[in-house]
Scaffold this active site. Sequence first.
Site, PDB file in Angstrom:
ATOM      1  N   ASP A 162      42.214 -27.505-118.651  1.00 31.92           N
ATOM      2  CA  ASP A 162      40.860 -27.437-118.104  1.00 31.92           C
ATOM      3  C   ASP A 162      39.761 -27.527-119.156  1.00 31.92           C
ATOM      4  O   ASP A 162      39.861 -26.944-120.227  1.00 31.92           O
ATOM      5  CB  ASP A 162      40.679 -26.133-117.312  1.00 31.92           C
ATOM      6  N   HIS A 189      42.223 -30.658-114.192  1.00 33.04           N
ATOM      7  CA  HIS A 189      40.797 -30.990-114.361  1.00 33.04           C
ATOM      8  C   HIS A 189      40.715 -32.511-114.247  1.00 33.04           C
ATOM      9  O   HIS A 189      41.157 -33.238-115.137  1.00 33.04           O
ATOM     10  CB  HIS A 189      40.330 -30.499-115.741  1.00 33.04           C
ATOM     11  N   HIS A 242      38.055 -27.441-109.417  1.00 36.97           N
ATOM     12  CA  HIS A 242      36.622 -27.706-109.166  1.00 36.97           C
ATOM     13  C   HIS A 242      36.274 -29.051-108.503  1.00 36.97           C
ATOM     14  O   HIS A 242      35.652 -29.917-109.106  1.00 36.97           O
ATOM     15  CB  HIS A 242      35.806 -27.516-110.436  1.00 36.97           C
ATOM     16  N   ASP A 315      34.939 -20.905-111.564  1.00 30.41           N
ATOM     17  CA  ASP A 315      34.737 -21.651-112.806  1.00 30.41           C
ATOM     18  C   ASP A 315      33.687 -20.947-113.677  1.00 30.41           C
ATOM     19  O   ASP A 315      32.841 -21.590-114.314  1.00 30.41           O
ATOM     20  CB  ASP A 315      34.355 -23.116-112.559  1.00 30.41           C
TER      21      ASP A 315
END
Length: 434
Positions: A162, A189, A242, A315
């Site tokens: 990430d 990610h 995310h 996050d």
Amino acid sequence: MRILLRGGRVIDPSQHIDEKMDLLIENGKIVRVAKNIYRNGAESEADAPSTLKILDLRGKAVVPGLVDMHTHLREPGYEYKETIRTGGAAAAAGGFTAVACMPNTDPVNDTRSVTEFIIRQAAESNRVRVYPVAAISRKSEGVVLSEFWDLKDAGAVAVSDDGKPVMNGALMRRALEYACSLGMTVISHCEDTGLSAGGVMNEGFVSTELGLQGSPAVAEEAMVSRDILIAEFTGTAVHIAHVSAAGSVRLIRDAKSRGVRVTAETAPHYFTLTDEAVREYDANAKVNPPLRGIEDVAAVREGLRDGTIDVIATDHAPHAATDKEVEFDDAASGMVGLETALGLGLKLVSDGVLTLSELIRKMSVNPVRILNVTGGTLRTGSAADVTVIDPERRWSVDRERFHSKGRNTPFHGWDLKGKAVMTIVGGEVKFQEP
Ligand code: DOR
Ligand code: ZN
């Protein structure tokens, strides 16, 4: 220690409970969930042990402790941004009983010694449970896989690079196969760094007007697509971090309908803000992936509503003022989230996107299932990780009062309704609203 949480609205999506009940905690465990504990006639208050602490929670919601599967705690290496202690305090204040912390520290968490260090610091700070996420590749450089088995043995629950994508598809394939064989979650990610190169905000109308270089949604979507295809090909599970773009939501929805083992998270800023928030060149609105357009926000909300997006993670990415108070192009990406996530999540409930029970599922039950860790339930016999929420409490976000070292939030001054008022981890009260 014995605690009786009396008269709250007990919401436990793991058992389909949403009812006014009492909950009894003893020796760190939930021992009973029932109506009128110690006051149902047969068993009066006089029968209760004298050490019992009784809390009147009428009007409050009693839920499985919130679990954030995507936090940056910055230790080791960036203690000026956050430490495991301050991040843990922020988590507890936000209603989280556990967090999974990302490996982009210094050194990167790609070895047993770093994983063990994090676990040791977390135990010493004694706030919330901390689950280390180790790096997929050495130094997260995307070239050589890290030692998954050794990292798992040391206590890592998942792997992720990430902050950076795994650009090499063959490496991602090996990571998925290796992690799957060990029962570790891979958190991806998704960003094609060729497509995103130079971008400091979303590519669109606003970036053109501001004269800032944009990173297009397709940079995310292309990698979501690749990871889904590799997971489908190898028959392994992948978790998409995310999610910010409408195309990603569509790809994940389609993949799920084909039976691909894909799960996904988004963060509160992606269902709350658009790239309009960047207009004042406010670096607190700079985040990666970037805040997108209004259609993306609508798609993320629909993805949450229809179950395409399983998890709301924060996050939480604390940065120091010196990292942010520079030209927009040079500012660090990320915003703090632990202390605002629940309040922003509850807006989805008042907006009719999710029920309160569905929100708790996405902030507790589902992350626990995906990471295969403790928590996510109020089942008798399970660890007493419990959050008490006052759904009516109105409060203003004041970054000066954060427990986090990070002040980098675009939500400063926002009026929110609903707040965690008590966070209990393993039967111990770790946060209580003053
Ligand atoms: O905005 C972000 N900040 N995105 C990431 O992927 C990493 C994170 C950080 O570590 O600051
Ligand atoms: Zn992150």
